[in-house]
Scaffold this active site. Structure first.
Site, PDB file in Angstrom:
ATOM      1  N   HIS A 233       7.642   7.322   9.174  1.00 54.76           N
ATOM      2  CA  HIS A 233       8.366   7.553   8.010  1.00 54.76           C
ATOM      3  C   HIS A 233       9.663   7.856   8.033  1.00 54.76           C
ATOM      4  CE1 HIS A 233       5.337   6.983   4.424  1.00 54.76           C
ATOM      5  NE2 HIS A 233       4.490   7.192   5.443  1.00 54.76           N
TER       6      HIS A 233
ATOM      7  N   ARG B 120       0.792  -1.222  -0.054  1.00 58.57           N
ATOM      8  CA  ARG B 120      -0.018   0.077  -0.096  1.00 58.57           C
ATOM      9  C   ARG B 120       0.899   1.237  -0.028  1.00 58.57           C
ATOM     10  NH1 ARG B 120      -0.541   4.711   2.292  1.00 58.57           N
ATOM     11  NH2 ARG B 120      -0.098   3.840   4.392  1.00 58.57           N
ATOM     12  N   ASP B 121       1.494   1.426   1.193  1.00 55.98           N
ATOM     13  CA  ASP B 121       2.581   2.595   1.088  1.00 55.98           C
ATOM     14  C   ASP B 121       3.677   2.604  -0.032  1.00 55.98           C
ATOM     15  OD1 ASP B 121       3.697   5.081   2.011  1.00 55.98           O
ATOM     16  OD2 ASP B 121       3.029   4.713   3.987  1.00 55.98           O
TER      17      ASP B 121
ATOM     18  N   SER C  60       3.015  11.224   8.966  1.00 55.75           N
ATOM     19  CA  SER C  60       2.859  11.133   7.453  1.00 55.75           C
ATOM     20  C   SER C  60       4.069  11.858   6.805  1.00 55.75           C
ATOM     21  CB  SER C  60       1.666  11.982   7.041  1.00 55.75           C
ATOM     22  OG  SER C  60       0.648  11.582   7.907  1.00 55.75           O
TER      23      SER C  60
ATOM     24  N   HIS D 146       3.283   3.971  -3.709  1.00 55.51           N
ATOM     25  CA  HIS D 146       3.560   5.441  -4.008  1.00 55.51           C
ATOM     26  C   HIS D 146       4.921   5.306  -4.748  1.00 55.51           C
ATOM     27  CE1 HIS D 146       0.662   7.597  -2.017  1.00 55.51           C
ATOM     28  NE2 HIS D 146       0.744   6.833  -0.842  1.00 55.51           N
TER      29      HIS D 146
ATOM     30  N   TYR E 205       3.394  17.538   3.121  1.00 51.71           N
ATOM     31  CA  TYR E 205       3.090  16.049   2.428  1.00 51.71           C
ATOM     32  C   TYR E 205       4.244  16.103   1.424  1.00 51.71           C
ATOM     33  CZ  TYR E 205      -1.232  14.274   4.358  1.00 51.71           C
ATOM     34  OH  TYR E 205      -2.062  13.821   4.980  1.00 51.71           O
TER      35      TYR E 205
ATOM     36  N   HIS F 265       2.834   4.771  13.062  1.00 51.21           N
ATOM     37  CA  HIS F 265       3.321   4.512  11.628  1.00 51.21           C
ATOM     38  C   HIS F 265       4.526   5.568  11.320  1.00 51.21           C
ATOM     39  CE1 HIS F 265       2.406   3.849   7.338  1.00 51.21           C
ATOM     40  NE2 HIS F 265       2.673   5.164   7.092  1.00 51.21           N
TER      41      HIS F 265
END
Length: 336
Positions: free
Chosen positions: A195, A12-13, A166, A16, A284, A193
């Site tokens: 990053h 899923r991630d 995120s 990208h 983002y 979660h």
């Protein structure tokens, strides 16, 4: 501390950096490897969740329903999760995903907009699915405000609420404070979660674990947006050294990362100049290209544009601010 439940989000991630071009064959190879390594939850959807395949977010090469079904059929013990962002995915897609084999839905909102998720949680519970809340861009709000939003999700039926970094903007102290606040305030599980934009995805995950996190996320070889996520195989090795291995086969995960996912990857996500800027600014990653174009047009370093956007706490949907900021910088209205 207790051993956390691990969710692998490579499918899923990782969509990208893969430009949403996963095939059913690739998804089955990754899902099978993760299942055999003991990973209990595997997330499969477009990078932007159910119904993300679009002109705005990028078209998928293969229907996500086909990918969900493909992953489900090869998994003997792992459960399949999907991501749903209200406003992109709808209840219709959620029901279709459940029919294709999804057993868990992770419902994601901006960390100030949990109220838009209520009907999605209620519908997920009617479908008999486990429902997990995702508070995105959680670095932008205080622990106290995140608690208020998490309580909305809990009241709607969430089984767990995640603190989601995120933009990869958090440091271990930030992760610890936010997870600890949710653990003390909620009667359900809490997840984290990470990053890796600032190079501390594993450190932040461990800080979250120390604060009481029940669930953690990873991606094989870190395959994810920006600088990627906490590498699942690395997270497993660290947890094992801490005597907190939740049943993962470390060697099989290493092999999955090296021989299954790596040959598919177009590049290795890492804290490059651009990724560091995203984490430093706290915005983002989708802002990057727009900022680069505006910077070239007005002769402004895009890093300065992004940092100013972070100061203004810009979120998805506010891309029009990018030109405004670039113009102000070009006119000398803002310090550079």
């Amino acid at each position: 501390m207790k051993a956390p439940r691990i969710t692998d989000t490579s499918l899923r991630d990782g969509s990208h950096p893969m430009r949403h071009q996963f095939s059913s064959t690739q998804v089955q190879a990754v899902a099978l490897a993760l299942d055999e390594a003991g990973v209990p939850v595997i997330e499969v959807t477009h990078g932007d969740g159910l119904a993300g395949s679009s002109l705005q977010y990028g078209f998928s090469a293969t229907s996500e329903m086909e990918l969900i079904a493909a992953a489900r059929v090869v998994c003997r013990q792992a459960r399949i999760a999907v991501l749903l962002i209200p406003g992109i995915g709808t209840l219709k897609e959620l029901e279709q995903a459940q029919e294709c084999g999804a057993q868990i839905v992770r419902i994601a909102t901006q960390c100030t907009e949990a109220d838009i998720s209520q009907e999605h949680f209620e519908f997920a519970k009617k479908l008999g699915m486990e429902a997990v809340g995702f508070l995105m861009m959680a670095h932008m709000r205080s622990p106290e405000l995140l608690v208020q939003q998490a309580r909305i999700m809990e009241a709607a039926g969430a089984d767990c609420v995640y603190v989601v970094d995120s933009a990869g903007a958090m440091l271990p102290k930030d992760a610890h404070e936010r997870v600890k606040a949710l653990k003390e305030a909620l009667g359900i599980e809490v997840g984290f979660h990470a990053h890796n934009n600032l190079g501390v995805a594993i450190g932040n995950s461990l800080a979250a674990l120390e604060a009481g996190a029940d669930q953690l996320d990873g991606c094989l070889r870190g395959l994810g947006a920006g600088a990627g996520n906490a590498p699942t195989e690395l997270l497993a090795a660290v947890l094992d050294k801490m005597s907190l291995n939740p049943g993962l086969n470390i060697y099989k995960l290493m092999d999955a990362a090296e021989y299954v996912i790596a040959p598919m990857m177009p590049y290795q996500p890492l804290p490059s100049r651009d990724a560091i800027t995203i984490g430093y600014a706290g915005v983002y990653s989708t802002f990057l290209l727009h900022a680069q174009r505006a910077g070239e047009r007005y002769g402004i370093d895009p890093r300065i544009i992004l940092t100013e956007l972070g100061r203004r706490q810009a979120v998805a949907g506010q891309e029009d601010w990018i030109l405004d900021v670039a113009l102000e910088l070009a006119r000398g209205s803002l310090p550079t």
